[in-house]
Design an enzyme around this catalytic site. Structure first.
Site, PDB file in Angstrom:
ATOM      1  N   GLU A   1      -6.726  -3.998  10.332  1.00 19.77           N
ATOM      2  CA  GLU A   1      -7.697  -5.062  10.082  1.00 19.77           C
ATOM      3  C   GLU A   1      -7.494  -6.178  11.107  1.00 19.77           C
ATOM      4  O   GLU A   1      -8.434  -6.589  11.787  1.00 19.77           O
ATOM      5  CB  GLU A   1      -7.541  -5.615   8.668  1.00 19.77           C
ATOM      6  CG  GLU A   1      -8.555  -6.694   8.329  1.00 19.77           C
ATOM      7  CD  GLU A   1      -8.388  -7.261   6.922  1.00 19.77           C
ATOM      8  OE1 GLU A   1      -9.318  -7.946   6.458  1.00 19.77           O
ATOM      9  OE2 GLU A   1      -7.334  -7.022   6.294  1.00 19.77           O
TER      10      GLU A   1
ATOM     11  N   GLY B   1      -0.865  -7.679   3.745  1.00 19.90           N
ATOM     12  CA  GLY B   1      -0.313  -8.879   4.359  1.00 19.90           C
ATOM     13  C   GLY B   1      -0.709  -9.009   5.816  1.00 19.90           C
ATOM     14  O   GLY B   1      -1.535  -8.255   6.322  1.00 19.90           O
TER      15      GLY B   1
ATOM     16  N   HIS C   1      -3.016  -1.319   3.961  1.00 17.76           N
ATOM     17  CA  HIS C   1      -3.836  -2.198   4.798  1.00 17.76           C
ATOM     18  C   HIS C   1      -3.337  -2.035   6.239  1.00 17.76           C
ATOM     19  O   HIS C   1      -2.184  -2.364   6.532  1.00 17.76           O
ATOM     20  CB  HIS C   1      -3.645  -3.657   4.391  1.00 17.76           C
ATOM     21  CG  HIS C   1      -4.320  -4.058   3.130  1.00 17.76           C
ATOM     22  ND1 HIS C   1      -3.953  -3.585   1.896  1.00 17.76           N
ATOM     23  CD2 HIS C   1      -5.354  -4.931   2.911  1.00 17.76           C
ATOM     24  CE1 HIS C   1      -4.722  -4.143   0.963  1.00 17.76           C
ATOM     25  NE2 HIS C   1      -5.583  -4.962   1.551  1.00 17.76           N
TER      26      HIS C   1
ATOM     27  N   ASP D   1     -13.001  -6.215  -2.000  1.00 15.24           N
ATOM     28  CA  ASP D   1     -11.691  -6.652  -1.518  1.00 15.24           C
ATOM     29  C   ASP D   1     -11.265  -7.949  -2.207  1.00 15.24           C
ATOM     30  O   ASP D   1     -10.453  -7.938  -3.114  1.00 15.24           O
ATOM     31  CB  ASP D   1     -11.736  -6.795   0.006  1.00 15.24           C
ATOM     32  CG  ASP D   1     -10.402  -7.129   0.645  1.00 15.24           C
ATOM     33  OD1 ASP D   1      -9.368  -6.915   0.004  1.00 15.24           O
ATOM     34  OD2 ASP D   1     -10.391  -7.599   1.795  1.00 15.24           O
TER      35      ASP D   1
END
Length: 308
Positions: free
Chosen positions: A186, A155, A183, A264
């Protein structure tokens, strides 16, 4: 791959470790609708379009879930992948009337018979998940079907950087022997990566671009053998890097950190795993065979249960 697989067996496997279901794009394709515009260089637009509260999103069903998984299996077979881990987020299916237990059962029924490649699921929770949903997922971890081998947090880090609410779920997952990937880094900062490691117990990291700025963090990732799931085309498509030439994957490899290459969100970025490997070879000045060898080495980091 079974627990008794030899190291030689694992190094003969071409894995794909970071792959999302992309239900909105797959539903549009199923209905013959024009693809939504790509969100090039706009992470905010991408996350907004995938918000479950988005009124324009298409409803999805139990049958869609099985069909999407089988479609991904066919795509991965064409790309000569041997083993793929698929991120499966239940929230939008739950909102469209599919109970969590049925979501898990349906995904398992679709994945379990698939071979060439094997498909395994990673239960994905989003950073904007509410407390009730997290409690429901945590309660189900002990009864996850054997095709589910890990958990993931994904998210918009820029809007939801606090991971405190997820500690219980990830602690329970580790206690059950599930793999943990997060995640982080990023679109977020270094602190998000440190917290993914120290508070959630991440064994792998999705993207982790920010880590390249910290020698101390690079050392931690190397010493702990935390694999970074690299996605060149996806990072470029969403503006996490402004050009592939500026991607820090070379920094990771030079620091001795294990990496894998991944699509991805292949329907969004229009990428394939062979395309990612070719792009990596060009970026790193390596032969395709050398990059494939790096990818095969990443098979050491697949998440496994005794039934896999």
């Amino acid at each position: 791959m079974g627990e008794d697989a030899t190291e030689e067996d694992r190094l003969n496997v071409l894995p794909h470790l970071h792959l999302h279901l992309e239900p909105e794009r797959r539903k549009r394709a199923q209905l013959g609708l024009r693809n939504a515009a790509r969100h090039r260089n706009s992470a905010a637009a991408f996350f907004a379009s995938h918000d479950v509260r988005n009124r324009t999103r298409l409803p999805v069903t139990r049958d869609d879930l099985g069909a999407f998984i089988r479609a991904i299996h066919a795509e991965q077979r064409r790309e000569q992948v041997d083993y793929a881990e698929l991120r499966l987020s239940p929230r939008r299916f739950l909102l469209d009337g599919l109970p969590l237990e049925e979501f898990l059962h349906t995904a398992h029924a679709a994945m379990q018979p698939l071979e060439g490649p094997t498909i395994r699921g990673i239960l994905l929770v989003n950073r904007d998940s509410d407390e009730e949903f997290l409690e429901q997922c945590t309660a189900r971890l002990g009864d996850l079907p054997t095709t589910f081998v890990g958990v993931d947090l994904a998210g918009d880090e820029s809007r939801h950087s606090d991971i405190t609410a997820f500690r219980g779920l990830f602690t329970a997952a580790r206690a059950l022997g599930l793999g943990v990937t997060v995640h982080a880094g990023e679109f977020g900062d270094l602190d998000g990566i440190w917290r993914a490691l120290d508070e959630l117990g991440a064994q792998r990291l999705g993207h982790a671009l920010a880590a390249a700025r910290s020698p101390a963090l690079l050392e931690r990732l190397r010493d702990d053998e935390v694999l970074i799931e690299v996605s060149l085309s996806s990072n470029l498509a969403l503006g996490a890097v402004t050009s592939v030439a500026l991607h820090p994957v070379r920094v990771f490899l030079d620091a001795g950190i294990p990496v894998s290459f991944n699509t991805d969100i292949p329907m969004e970025s229009r990428s394939t795993l062979p395309g990612e490997l070719a792009l990596a070879a060009e970026l790193l000045g390596l032969t395709t065979e050398e990059v494939v060898a790096v990818q095969r080495e990443a098979a050491r980091f697949v998440f496994r249960t005794s039934a896999c």
